[in-house]
Design an enzyme around this catalytic site. Structure first.
Site, mmCIF file in Angstrom:
data_model
loop_
_atom_site.group_PDB
_atom_site.id
_atom_site.type_symbol
_atom_site.label_atom_id
_atom_site.label_comp_id
_atom_site.label_asym_id
_atom_site.label_seq_id
_atom_site.Cartn_x
_atom_site.Cartn_y
_atom_site.Cartn_z
ATOM 1 N N ASN A 10 -0.326 1.164 7.290
ATOM 2 C CA ASN A 10 0.186 2.233 8.147
ATOM 3 C C ASN A 10 -0.960 3.201 8.399
ATOM 4 O O ASN A 10 -1.321 3.974 7.514
ATOM 5 C CB ASN A 10 1.362 2.916 7.436
ATOM 6 C CG ASN A 10 1.847 4.151 8.164
ATOM 7 O OD1 ASN A 10 1.462 4.392 9.309
ATOM 8 N ND2 ASN A 10 2.679 4.938 7.504
ATOM 9 N N TRP A 11 -1.521 3.127 9.592
ATOM 10 C CA TRP A 11 -2.711 3.938 9.887
ATOM 11 C C TRP A 11 -2.370 5.392 10.189
ATOM 12 O O TRP A 11 -3.275 6.221 10.346
ATOM 13 C CB TRP A 11 -3.482 3.322 11.058
ATOM 14 C CG TRP A 11 -4.076 1.975 10.742
ATOM 15 C CD1 TRP A 11 -4.142 1.371 9.520
ATOM 16 C CD2 TRP A 11 -4.710 1.069 11.667
ATOM 17 N NE1 TRP A 11 -4.762 0.145 9.630
ATOM 18 C CE2 TRP A 11 -5.123 -0.058 10.938
ATOM 19 C CE3 TRP A 11 -4.949 1.112 13.038
ATOM 20 C CZ2 TRP A 11 -5.773 -1.145 11.542
ATOM 21 C CZ3 TRP A 11 -5.595 0.034 13.646
ATOM 22 C CH2 TRP A 11 -6.000 -1.073 12.890
ATOM 23 N N LYS A 12 -1.106 5.686 10.327
ATOM 24 C CA LYS A 12 -0.659 7.059 10.636
ATOM 25 C C LYS A 12 -1.445 7.605 11.848
ATOM 26 O O LYS A 12 -1.828 6.835 12.721
ATOM 27 C CB LYS A 12 -0.788 7.949 9.393
ATOM 28 C CG LYS A 12 -0.093 7.313 8.188
ATOM 29 C CD LYS A 12 0.113 8.242 7.040
ATOM 30 C CE LYS A 12 0.808 7.478 5.916
ATOM 31 N NZ LYS A 12 1.130 8.311 4.766
ATOM 32 N N HIS A 94 10.124 6.615 8.137
ATOM 33 C CA HIS A 94 9.064 6.994 7.193
ATOM 34 C C HIS A 94 9.331 8.420 6.709
ATOM 35 O O HIS A 94 9.823 9.261 7.476
ATOM 36 C CB HIS A 94 7.699 6.908 7.884
ATOM 37 C CG HIS A 94 6.563 7.082 6.919
ATOM 38 N ND1 HIS A 94 6.173 8.321 6.477
ATOM 39 C CD2 HIS A 94 5.779 6.185 6.287
ATOM 40 C CE1 HIS A 94 5.174 8.172 5.612
ATOM 41 N NE2 HIS A 94 4.919 6.882 5.479
ATOM 42 N N GLU A 96 7.527 10.873 6.359
ATOM 43 C CA GLU A 96 6.926 11.931 7.182
ATOM 44 C C GLU A 96 7.790 12.200 8.420
ATOM 45 O O GLU A 96 7.898 13.340 8.880
ATOM 46 C CB GLU A 96 5.486 11.533 7.564
ATOM 47 C CG GLU A 96 4.558 11.661 6.355
ATOM 48 C CD GLU A 96 3.395 10.697 6.313
ATOM 49 O OE1 GLU A 96 3.052 10.098 7.346
ATOM 50 O OE2 GLU A 96 2.823 10.527 5.213
ATOM 51 N N GLU A 166 9.301 3.917 -0.719
ATOM 52 C CA GLU A 166 8.141 4.805 -0.782
ATOM 53 C C GLU A 166 8.561 6.144 -1.383
ATOM 54 O O GLU A 166 9.039 7.025 -0.650
ATOM 55 C CB GLU A 166 7.578 5.042 0.617
ATOM 56 C CG GLU A 166 7.109 3.783 1.314
ATOM 57 C CD GLU A 166 6.075 4.108 2.379
ATOM 58 O OE1 GLU A 166 4.952 3.635 2.251
ATOM 59 O OE2 GLU A 166 6.402 4.858 3.316
ATOM 60 N N GLY A 172 0.361 9.607 -0.250
ATOM 61 C CA GLY A 172 -0.819 10.397 0.071
ATOM 62 C C GLY A 172 -1.262 11.325 -1.040
ATOM 63 O O GLY A 172 -2.108 12.192 -0.830
ATOM 64 N N SER A 211 0.410 5.561 -2.236
ATOM 65 C CA SER A 211 -0.898 5.541 -2.917
ATOM 66 C C SER A 211 -1.268 4.173 -3.483
ATOM 67 O O SER A 211 -1.878 4.076 -4.548
ATOM 68 C CB SER A 211 -0.955 6.614 -4.018
ATOM 69 O OG SER A 211 -0.817 7.900 -3.454
ATOM 70 N N GLY A 232 -0.971 3.236 3.130
ATOM 71 C CA GLY A 232 -1.439 4.252 4.065
ATOM 72 C C GLY A 232 -2.951 4.384 3.996
ATOM 73 O O GLY A 232 -3.698 3.577 4.541
ATOM 74 N N GLY A 233 -3.407 5.396 3.270
ATOM 75 C CA GLY A 233 -4.834 5.736 3.208
ATOM 76 C C GLY A 233 -5.748 4.541 2.978
ATOM 77 O O GLY A 233 -6.765 4.384 3.680
HETATM 78 P P1 PGA Z 1 -0.409 6.260 1.196
HETATM 79 O O1 PGA Z 1 0.709 6.176 2.339
HETATM 80 O O2 PGA Z 1 -0.738 4.832 0.809
HETATM 81 O O3 PGA Z 1 -1.560 6.978 1.825
HETATM 82 O O4 PGA Z 1 0.197 6.993 0.061
HETATM 83 C C1 PGA Z 1 1.728 5.217 2.292
HETATM 84 C C2 PGA Z 1 2.670 5.424 3.454
HETATM 85 O O5 PGA Z 1 2.958 6.582 3.794
HETATM 86 O O6 PGA Z 1 3.168 4.452 4.069
#
Ligand code: PGA
Length: 249
Positions: A10-12, A94, A96, A166, A172, A211, A232-233
């Site tokens: 997930n590149w956000k 998600h 967010e 998640e 994050g 994470s 994500g990251g």
């Molecule tokens: P993260 O994000 O790996 O940076 O914690 C995961 C996500 O939000 O899908």
């Protein structure tokens, strides 16, 4: 039942034409895996990534979609638009989106419904906040978030839905749930689904996100109810993401 693992990036809201070209090229060189590898760029880059990944093993996901079919919804993107870009999965709900953009369980369910009607596979994201975990509400929250979708689309629809657990406190933050903590929740989600349909429950892929790093993914992937990861990251770094893919087998 053997469930294929999925490793999704997930590149956000990250990337540029140039950085995405480099990242995708890096992934194309090394992403052969028994797992399905999915990448989710933001909307403006779907076309670019669809072209770059055509005839490859990489699968495309969108990060969000409107529950509406078309019309006066400024700033929104519809399922039929995504259908022009070889998209297979859509991240829905998600944390967010839920926390920053006010997406309710009901809206999330409507988005899942719209995706399924257009032939996409929703990746339904669920998970508890730190306060909810500390109040021992983790399972109740996850069940509530899944139940809202079951109520709208029915249990059989989960044959085409991937769940991503998640925990909000792990996203994050660098603070990943342990493999055992992930397994415990995944098992509970599967048990909840089994109460509605044993056969559907057996087949549902449940990914862990929060994470995820290469160093923690190998143990995570040994857990019987962990069917992959939503990253994500670490998915923005080709080498790190490839190492996670490798850990999936
Ligand atoms: P993260 O994000 O790996 O940076 O914690 C995961 C996500 O939000 O899908």
């Amino acid at each position: 039942m053997i469930r294929q693992k999925i490793v999704a990036g997930n590149w956000k809201m990250n990337g540029s034409k140039e950085s995405i070209l480099n990242l995708v090229n890096g992934l194309l060189e090394g992403s052969k895996s028994s797992a399905e590898v999915v990448i989710a760029p933001s909307f403006p880059y779907l076309s670019q990534v669809a072209d770059l990944t055509a005839n490859s093993q990489l699968t495309l996901a969108a990060q969000n979609v409107s529950e509406q079919a078309k019309g006066a919804y400024t700033g929104e993107v519809s399922c039929s638009m995504l259908a022009d870009f070889n998209v297979k999965y859509v991240l829905i709900g998600h944390s967010e989106r839920r926390s920053l953009y006010g997406e309710s369980d009901q809206l999330v369910a409507e988005k899942v419904k719209a995706c399924l009607a257009s032939g996409f596979k929703p990746m339904l994201c669920i998970g508890e906040t730190l306060a909810e975990r500390e109040a021992e509400q983790t399972i109740a929250v996850c069940e509530r978030q899944v139940a809202a979708v079951v109520d709208t689309v029915g249990i059989e629809a989960f044959k085409d839905i991937v769940i991503a657990y998640e925990p909000v406190w792990a996203i994050g933050t660098g603070l990943s749930a342990s493999a055992q903590q992930a397994q415990e929740v995944h098992q509970a989600i599967r048990a909840y689904l089994a109460g509605l349909s044993a056969s559907v429950s057996e087949g549902v892929q449940i990914l862990y996100g929060g994470s995820v790093k290469a160093s923690t993914s190998a143990e995570l992937f040994t857990m019987p109810d962990v069917d992959g990861a939503l990253v994500g990251g670490a998915s923005l770094d080709a080498k790190e993401f490839l190492d996670i893919i490798k850990a999936a087998g």
